[in-house]
Motif scaffolding. Structure first.
Motif, PDB file in Angstrom:
ATOM      1  N   THR A   1      40.123  25.271  41.608  1.00 15.32           N
ATOM      2  CA  THR A   1      41.472  25.484  42.136  1.00 15.32           C
ATOM      3  C   THR A   1      41.512  26.643  43.119  1.00 15.32           C
ATOM      4  OG1 THR A   1      42.059  26.952  40.290  1.00 15.32           O
ATOM      5  CG2 THR A   1      42.525  24.592  40.032  1.00 15.32           C
ATOM      6  N   VAL A   2      40.562  27.562  43.001  1.00 17.56           N
ATOM      7  CA  VAL A   2      40.458  28.702  43.914  1.00 17.56           C
ATOM      8  C   VAL A   2      38.989  28.868  44.279  1.00 17.56           C
ATOM      9  CG1 VAL A   2      40.813  31.184  44.227  1.00 17.56           C
ATOM     10  CG2 VAL A   2      42.442  29.859  42.859  1.00 17.56           C
ATOM     11  N   GLY A   3      38.697  29.075  45.558  1.00 22.69           N
ATOM     12  CA  GLY A   3      37.327  29.295  45.983  1.00 22.69           C
ATOM     13  C   GLY A   3      36.534  28.009  46.076  1.00 22.69           C
TER      14      GLY A   3
ATOM     15  N   ALA B   1      42.659  30.969  38.053  1.00 24.60           N
ATOM     16  CA  ALA B   1      41.718  30.086  38.752  1.00 24.60           C
ATOM     17  C   ALA B   1      40.945  29.293  37.709  1.00 24.60           C
ATOM     18  CB  ALA B   1      40.763  30.896  39.626  1.00 24.60           C
ATOM     19  N   THR B   2      40.726  28.001  37.970  1.00 25.51           N
ATOM     20  CA  THR B   2      39.965  27.167  37.047  1.00 25.51           C
ATOM     21  C   THR B   2      38.901  26.377  37.797  1.00 25.51           C
ATOM     22  OG1 THR B   2      41.521  25.309  37.221  1.00 25.51           O
ATOM     23  CG2 THR B   2      41.898  26.895  35.449  1.00 25.51           C
TER      24      THR B   2
ATOM     25  N   THR C   1      35.786  23.131  31.303  1.00 24.86           N
ATOM     26  CA  THR C   1      36.750  23.915  32.078  1.00 24.86           C
ATOM     27  C   THR C   1      36.480  25.399  31.889  1.00 24.86           C
ATOM     28  OG1 THR C   1      38.457  22.212  31.864  1.00 24.86           O
ATOM     29  CG2 THR C   1      39.185  24.420  32.469  1.00 24.86           C
ATOM     30  N   LEU C   2      36.300  26.098  33.009  1.00 23.70           N
ATOM     31  CA  LEU C   2      36.217  27.555  33.013  1.00 23.70           C
ATOM     32  C   LEU C   2      37.537  28.090  33.553  1.00 23.70           C
ATOM     33  CD1 LEU C   2      33.215  26.360  33.874  1.00 23.70           C
ATOM     34  CD2 LEU C   2      32.664  28.789  33.944  1.00 23.70           C
ATOM     35  N   ASP C   3      38.085  29.082  32.884  1.00 27.55           N
ATOM     36  CA  ASP C   3      39.392  29.621  33.249  1.00 27.55           C
ATOM     37  C   ASP C   3      39.284  31.129  33.446  1.00 27.55           C
ATOM     38  OD1 ASP C   3      42.290  29.106  33.571  1.00 27.55           O
ATOM     39  OD2 ASP C   3      42.474  30.451  31.861  1.00 27.55           O
ATOM     40  N   VAL C   4      39.828  31.613  34.563  1.00 24.30           N
ATOM     41  CA  VAL C   4      39.820  33.046  34.876  1.00 24.30           C
ATOM     42  C   VAL C   4      41.247  33.479  35.183  1.00 24.30           C
ATOM     43  CG1 VAL C   4      38.968  34.847  36.422  1.00 24.30           C
ATOM     44  CG2 VAL C   4      37.485  32.918  35.826  1.00 24.30           C
ATOM     45  N   LYS C   5      41.665  34.588  34.596  1.00 24.55           N
ATOM     46  CA  LYS C   5      42.975  35.160  34.897  1.00 24.55           C
ATOM     47  C   LYS C   5      42.814  36.624  35.295  1.00 24.55           C
ATOM     48  CE  LYS C   5      45.768  32.115  31.971  1.00 24.55           C
ATOM     49  NZ  LYS C   5      46.617  32.027  30.758  1.00 24.55           N
TER      50      LYS C   5
ATOM     51  N   LEU D   1      43.108  28.289  26.706  1.00 22.53           N
ATOM     52  CA  LEU D   1      42.312  28.890  27.762  1.00 22.53           C
ATOM     53  C   LEU D   1      42.581  30.391  27.798  1.00 22.53           C
ATOM     54  CD1 LEU D   1      42.442  26.141  30.505  1.00 22.53           C
ATOM     55  CD2 LEU D   1      40.610  26.673  28.910  1.00 22.53           C
ATOM     56  N   ALA D   2      42.108  31.044  28.853  1.00 22.45           N
ATOM     57  CA  ALA D   2      42.076  32.505  28.869  1.00 22.45           C
ATOM     58  C   ALA D   2      43.421  33.121  28.486  1.00 22.45           C
ATOM     59  CB  ALA D   2      41.658  32.988  30.253  1.00 22.45           C
ATOM     60  N   ALA D   3      43.353  34.108  27.602  1.00 24.81           N
ATOM     61  CA  ALA D   3      44.557  34.838  27.226  1.00 24.81           C
ATOM     62  C   ALA D   3      45.082  35.609  28.427  1.00 24.81           C
ATOM     63  CB  ALA D   3      44.237  35.790  26.077  1.00 24.81           C
ATOM     64  N   ASP D   4      46.382  35.856  28.438  1.00 28.63           N
ATOM     65  CA  ASP D   4      46.957  36.612  29.546  1.00 28.63           C
ATOM     66  C   ASP D   4      46.374  38.022  29.577  1.00 28.63           C
ATOM     67  OD1 ASP D   4      48.495  34.532  30.382  1.00 28.63           O
ATOM     68  OD2 ASP D   4      50.349  35.245  29.450  1.00 28.63           O
ATOM     69  N   PRO D   5      45.976  38.477  30.762  1.00 28.61           N
ATOM     70  CA  PRO D   5      45.445  39.841  30.872  1.00 28.61           C
ATOM     71  C   PRO D   5      46.533  40.884  30.652  1.00 28.61           C
ATOM     72  CG  PRO D   5      45.607  38.810  33.038  1.00 28.61           C
ATOM     73  CD  PRO D   5      45.950  37.755  32.037  1.00 28.61           C
ATOM     74  N   THR D   6      46.096  42.090  30.342  1.00 30.21           N
ATOM     75  CA  THR D   6      47.006  43.205  30.097  1.00 30.21           C
ATOM     76  C   THR D   6      46.570  44.397  30.942  1.00 30.21           C
ATOM     77  OG1 THR D   6      45.650  44.050  28.280  1.00 30.21           O
ATOM     78  CG2 THR D   6      47.345  42.418  27.728  1.00 30.21           C
ATOM     79  N   ASP D   7      47.340  45.472  30.884  1.00 26.26           N
ATOM     80  CA  ASP D   7      46.978  46.674  31.636  1.00 26.26           C
ATOM     81  C   ASP D   7      45.616  47.213  31.216  1.00 26.26           C
ATOM     82  OD1 ASP D   7      49.262  46.632  33.143  1.00 26.26           O
ATOM     83  OD2 ASP D   7      50.368  48.030  31.875  1.00 26.26           O
ATOM     84  N   SER D   8      45.275  47.033  29.946  1.00 22.03           N
ATOM     85  CA  SER D   8      43.996  47.551  29.458  1.00 22.03           C
ATOM     86  C   SER D   8      42.849  46.562  29.636  1.00 22.03           C
ATOM     87  CB  SER D   8      44.116  47.929  27.974  1.00 22.03           C
ATOM     88  OG  SER D   8      44.476  46.793  27.203  1.00 22.03           O
ATOM     89  N   ASN D   9      43.160  45.309  29.904  1.00 21.44           N
ATOM     90  CA  ASN D   9      42.135  44.276  30.124  1.00 21.44           C
ATOM     91  C   ASN D   9      42.674  43.320  31.184  1.00 21.44           C
ATOM     92  OD1 ASN D   9      39.903  42.598  29.924  1.00 21.44           O
ATOM     93  ND2 ASN D   9      40.716  41.483  28.159  1.00 21.44           N
ATOM     94  N   ARG D  10      42.454  43.669  32.446  1.00 18.45           N
ATOM     95  CA  ARG D  10      43.148  42.993  33.538  1.00 18.45           C
ATOM     96  C   ARG D  10      42.475  41.709  33.995  1.00 18.45           C
ATOM     97  NH1 ARG D  10      44.311  47.233  38.081  1.00 18.45           N
ATOM     98  NH2 ARG D  10      45.214  45.354  39.006  1.00 18.45           N
ATOM     99  N   VAL D  11      41.309  41.387  33.460  1.00 18.93           N
ATOM    100  CA  VAL D  11      40.631  40.133  33.792  1.00 18.93           C
ATOM    101  C   VAL D  11      40.173  39.477  32.494  1.00 18.93           C
ATOM    102  CG1 VAL D  11      38.723  39.035  35.016  1.00 18.93           C
ATOM    103  CG2 VAL D  11      39.862  41.024  36.018  1.00 18.93           C
TER     104      VAL D  11
END
Length: 524
Positions: A311-313, A337-338, A62-66, A33-43
């Motif tokens: 899981t959120v919203g 959030a998934t 499954t949709l995954d947002v970080k 699922l979604a890769a961990d965000p970084t300072d240059s790509n925070r979402v």
């Protein structure tokens, strides 16, 4: 390891069974699922389709947002506007504790400057940072503010309009900041206001001026909303907190706040600390995304079955469009959030053009995340593709010499059945192929049977003149199993059922007896 499906024609002889095994695999688009965000790509976002265990043609999507939330470095002016009317007499210790927790969060953060207004019969601006200082900025000034909060006492009435107005004037006269925020706390209905009628109230020209205050409680709700509108029109953000309020006051506090995510309700005194802590967290956090919304359009050929699980919203569905309102993902660091839901194929998939290889079908048309607070911000989810299993039934007629009979009128009825989980019917003519999308379960013991014809052209007696041969994926049999396998292959085969009817000319047995009459039979 990918789960795959093995289709095995069920034959009477073990040797033939082994030779006629057919394997069908399922490329499930299983990936991280979604890769961990970084300072240059925070979402970051990702999406997958996973075949449901024990099923075919059914997938969990499954949709995954970080989002990466960081400590805010912006400057913020915050004014606490606190109701200290008589009804708060028994709860002042809880309010003092909660407000002090809020101040302590920013004790050593000079980027957050805190002011204090209280209101009862009249509003009052406190020198939050000590004599002559409307804001507490340094640690020492915030210690002074903590002492001021600890010494607060209650009055009588509830002049909410005045409290909001003095909060606005405090922000008007504050130092330049990236954010200007008012936090309004109240435990009851407003019952004091300035004289005049909406929208022409006689607001005082300066802070702590009560000369125009009216003892009338009529229209005090409208007056409070007017003061809040003036503040919001200046770009100030208002958070409201209702403590054990009735529905009318709660609606009022929602109206004076700045909208979604800016009103809190504390049902008990014990909840106040949590509410003020949450607000402190919002102010101190630089969110990767402020107000996330995902619009996911399910592709033709797929039906959502069951619930949407976020899981959120919250998530809702209208037609083939799923809207997932995530909002803000609170907390420090990487937040996740998934949304999960289940789909199965339907007959309209037969009108969809698959990938060039003829196997894979997209489960959605598009899925896009937007931040409703940031114009132009978006993330596009990948589109999962899946390989459904179709049952393809083909029909042929031949004569006793195996010559094809061209007959476009006669309609034959076919039943596909599993004793406990599956029954499907179809009608078919010679030369046709009918495709069924209804297979769902992994199981042994599926059977195909041609049951006759109901078109009026063939009666039961005539139907018995046909011999029927069934082939499944090229093997002569009328039985098949759908079972799990641990093999991994790149595609999924459909189940190909052939039904051949051979017409046999009826034969008649005739017995003849020869009788002689006249003369000697021996001489004849």
């Amino acid at each position: 390891m990918n789960k795959v499906i093995r289709f095995i024609s069920k034959l009477g002889l073990v040797l033939i069974m082994l030779l006629s095994a057919f394997v069908i695999g399922t490329p499930e688009n299983v990936h991280a699922l979604a890769a961990d965000p970084t300072d240059s790509n925070r979402v970051t976002v990702d999406k997958e389709a996973k075949l449901v265990d024990g099923k075919v043609n059914t997938w969990d999507i499954t949709l995954d947002v970080k989002s990466l939330n960081k400590q805010s470095t912006e400057t913020t002016n915050v004014v606490l506007v606190l109701d200290v009317s008589g009804s708060m007499s028994n709860y002042m210790n809880s309010l003092k504790s909660a407000a002090s927790l809020f101040v302590n969060t920013f004790l050593n953060d000079p980027n957050v400057r805190i002011g204090l207004v209280t209101f009862e019969t009249n509003p009052f601006l406190h020198n939050a940072g000590g004599s002559g200082n409307r804001y507490a900025t340094t640690s020492a000034q915030k210690q002074t503010l903590l002492t001021t909060i600890n010494n607060l006492s209650t009055g009588l009435w509830t002049h909410t309009q005045g409290g909001i107005h003095d909060g606005m004037l405090t922000l008007d006269n504050g130092p330049d900041a990236d954010n200007d925020i008012m936090i309004l706390f109240s435990d009851g209905e407003p019952n004091r206001r300035y004289s005049g009628t909406d929208p022409n109230y006689s607001y005082p020209s300066h802070i702590n001026d009560s000369t125009n205050s009216s003892s009338s409680s009529s229209n005090a709700f409208t007056a409070g909303k007017h003061a809040a509108t003036l503040a919001k029109n200046k770009g100030y953000e208002i958070f409201s907190i209702g403590f054990n309020v009735n529905s009318t006051t709660r609606t009022f506090l929602q109206d004076v706040s700045s909208g979604a995510g800016t009103h809190y309700h504390a049902a008990t005194a014990g909840n106040l600390g949590t509410v003020f802590a949450n607000l402190a967290g919002q102010i101190s956090t630089d969110y990767g995304i402020e107000n996330a919304q995902v619009v996911d359009i399910v592709a033709p050929g797929f039906t959502v079955i069951g619930a949407l699980n976020a899981t959120v919203g919250t998530a809702t569905q209208v037609g083939n469009t799923i809207t997932w309102n995530i909002g803000r993902m609170d907390g420090a660091g990487i937040k996740n959030a998934t949304l999960t839901y289940r789909v199965e194929i339907n007959d309209s998939i037969l009108n969809v053009t698959p990938d060039p290889d003829g196997k894979l079908y997209p489960t959605n048309t598009s899925a896009i995340l937007k931040d409703l607070e940031k114009a132009g911000f978006s993330r596009t989810f990948p589109v999962p593709k899946v390989d459904p299993v179709f049952i393809k039934v083909s029909k042929s007629l031949v004569d006793q010499d195996n010559n094809t009979i061209v007959d476009t009128d006669r309609v034959f009825d076919v039943e596909l059945k599993h004793t406990s989980i599956y029954t499907a019917y179809t009608s078919i003519k010679a030369g046709q192929t009918v495709i069924l999308t209804s297979l769902r379960d992994i199981a042994n013991g599926y059977k195909v049977t041609e049951t006759g014809s109901n078109d009026g052209l063939i009666n039961d007696a005539e139907f018995s003149d046909y011999t029927i041969k069934y082939t499944i994926n090229g093997v002569v049999t009328d039985l098949f199993n759908v079972v799990k396998s641990t093999s991994v292959i790149s595609s999924m085969d459909d189940i190909l059922i052939g039904i051949e009817n051979k017409y046999t000319i009826p034969t008649t047995s005739i017995t003849a007896e020869k009788l002689w009459s006249g003369g000697d039979p021996a001489s004849r």
